[in-house]
Design a protein around this motif. Structure first.
Motif, short mmCIF file in Angstrom:
data_model
loop_
_atom_site.label_atom_id
_atom_site.label_comp_id
_atom_site.label_asym_id
_atom_site.label_seq_id
_atom_site.Cartn_x
_atom_site.Cartn_y
_atom_site.Cartn_z
N ILE A 17 -2.59 -3.98 -13.42
CA ILE A 17 -1.90 -4.15 -12.12
C ILE A 17 -2.70 -4.11 -10.93
CG2 ILE A 17 0.02 -2.46 -13.11
CD1 ILE A 17 -1.20 -0.16 -11.53
N ASP A 18 -2.39 -4.75 -9.87
CA ASP A 18 -3.16 -4.86 -8.42
C ASP A 18 -2.70 -3.52 -7.68
OD1 ASP A 18 -4.37 -5.02 -6.09
OD2 ASP A 18 -3.54 -7.03 -5.78
N SER A 19 -3.41 -2.79 -7.91
CA SER A 19 -3.01 -1.23 -7.48
C SER A 19 -3.39 -0.90 -5.93
CB SER A 19 -3.50 -0.02 -8.30
OG SER A 19 -4.67 -0.10 -8.68
N ARG A 20 -4.19 -2.06 -5.47
CA ARG A 20 -4.69 -1.54 -4.05
C ARG A 20 -3.63 -1.42 -2.89
NH1 ARG A 20 -8.43 -6.95 -4.37
NH2 ARG A 20 -6.57 -7.74 -5.24
N PRO A 21 -2.62 -2.21 -2.98
CA PRO A 21 -1.36 -1.92 -1.83
C PRO A 21 -1.00 -0.57 -1.99
CG PRO A 21 -1.15 -4.16 -2.99
CD PRO A 21 -2.07 -3.45 -3.60
N GLY A 22 -0.38 -0.14 -3.10
CA GLY A 22 0.05 1.28 -3.22
C GLY A 22 -0.76 2.33 -2.89
N TYR A 27 -3.23 6.64 0.48
CA TYR A 27 -4.12 7.29 1.27
C TYR A 27 -4.04 7.14 2.44
CZ TYR A 27 -7.76 7.14 -2.64
OH TYR A 27 -8.33 7.66 -3.67
N THR A 28 -3.29 6.28 3.19
CA THR A 28 -2.83 6.13 4.82
C THR A 28 -2.08 7.37 4.83
OG1 THR A 28 -3.23 3.81 5.04
CG2 THR A 28 -1.97 4.89 6.66
N ALA A 29 -0.83 7.64 3.95
CA ALA A 29 0.17 8.50 4.15
C ALA A 29 -0.56 10.01 4.04
CB ALA A 29 1.07 8.59 3.02
N LEU A 42 -11.83 0.99 2.71
CA LEU A 42 -13.00 1.30 1.88
C LEU A 42 -12.73 1.57 0.41
CD1 LEU A 42 -16.19 1.37 1.44
CD2 LEU A 42 -16.23 3.50 2.72
N ALA A 43 -11.70 2.62 0.49
CA ALA A 43 -11.20 3.30 -0.63
C ALA A 43 -10.85 2.46 -1.98
CB ALA A 43 -10.33 4.48 -0.48
N ILE A 44 -10.15 1.34 -1.46
CA ILE A 44 -9.69 0.36 -2.44
C ILE A 44 -10.52 -0.71 -2.80
CG2 ILE A 44 -7.39 0.76 -1.66
CD1 ILE A 44 -7.44 -2.01 -0.53
N THR A 45 -11.65 -0.65 -2.53
CA THR A 45 -12.69 -1.49 -2.89
C THR A 45 -13.40 -0.92 -4.02
OG1 THR A 45 -14.59 -0.64 -1.44
CG2 THR A 45 -13.11 -2.21 -0.74
N ARG A 46 -13.31 0.37 -4.49
CA ARG A 46 -13.98 1.10 -5.47
C ARG A 46 -13.12 1.88 -6.27
NH1 ARG A 46 -17.52 4.45 -0.76
NH2 ARG A 46 -15.75 5.78 -0.15
N PRO A 174 -13.63 -4.59 -9.01
CA PRO A 174 -14.69 -4.80 -8.20
C PRO A 174 -16.06 -5.56 -8.63
CG PRO A 174 -14.90 -2.65 -9.43
CD PRO A 174 -13.83 -3.32 -9.70
N TYR A 175 -16.08 -5.93 -9.84
CA TYR A 175 -17.27 -6.50 -10.33
C TYR A 175 -17.12 -8.08 -10.60
CZ TYR A 175 -18.97 -1.97 -11.43
OH TYR A 175 -19.44 -0.53 -11.03
#
Length: 209
Positions: A17-22, A27-29, A42-46, A174-175
């Motif tokens: 899954i591409d969990s980055r949007p969720g 994290y924003t909420a 930044l957090a979703i890059t790691r 990330p790799y």
């Protein structure tokens, strides 16, 4: 190899899954809810390691456990619908099943939320095991007799190595492909759309990367 049913393990975040949007939305909420700044970009890059390893960058150590609980409580209503499957995810699970094998998910994600993601996307593995990271995943890989573990992160390579399992990686996290190879992955694919063809070659003894 062809006459043996193979169990294949898959990581979840940035593998299936591409969990980055969720996660970005959650994290924003969480930042709004707690009044604490979190750089969600930044957090979703790691992604990959346990949640607590990210939260320690933004919250005092004594608040991390409670904040992690709050995040996991908020997560289902914010992150599940926002998270798509990565290309080839469903087909990869189907490819394993069509060989007579089993497909399981072994992830660091909180297990109830991992299951919600898969249910929402209509992906039905044979088992979902959560709350395990890096070498901890080897426990589940050995328990379920996993012969191939598919992931996107250094931690997934370490998990496969610790379990004595073939490490197949996808460069959707990330790799890069080169970095995954340098980390010791046995097989590096661009993404899961290449997995069914690789699996067919692996099972008939003519590997293709």
């Amino acid at each position: 190899m062809a006459d043996m049913a193979l169990t294949v393990g898959f990581d979840l975040d940035m593998t299936l899954i591409d969990s980055r949007p969720g996660i970005h939305a959650c994290y924003t909420a969480l930042s709004e809810r707690t009044g604490t700044y979190i750089d969600a970009d930044l957090a979703i890059t790691r992604l990959g390691p346990p949640l607590e390893e990210e939260l320690i960058n933004w919250f005092p150590a004594e608040q991390v456990a409670a904040t992690a609980d709050l995040y996991r409580e908020m997560y289902p209503t914010i992150a599940i619908a926002a998270t798509p499957a990565l290309p080839g995810a469903r087909e990869a699970i189907t490819a394993v099943r069509e060989t007579g094998g089993r497909a399981i998910v072994v992830t660091a994600k909180y297990e109830p939320n991992a299951k919600l993601h898969l249910e929402h996307l209509g992906i039905q593995p044979d088992a979902v095991i959560g709350n395990l990271w890096a070498e901890q995943k080897a426990e589940a890989l050995r328990e379920y007799g996993v012969g191939v573990y598919v992931g996107d992160h250094e931690g997934d390579v370490r998990a496969a190595r610790a379990a004595g399992t073939l490490s197949v990686t996808v460069a959707t996290g990330p790799y890069s492909s080169d970095q995954l190879g340098a980390l010791g992955a046995d097989v590096v694919l661009a993404d899961l759309t290449q997995f069914p063809d690789w699996l067919a070659g692996y099972l008939d003894g003519t590997p293709r990367a």
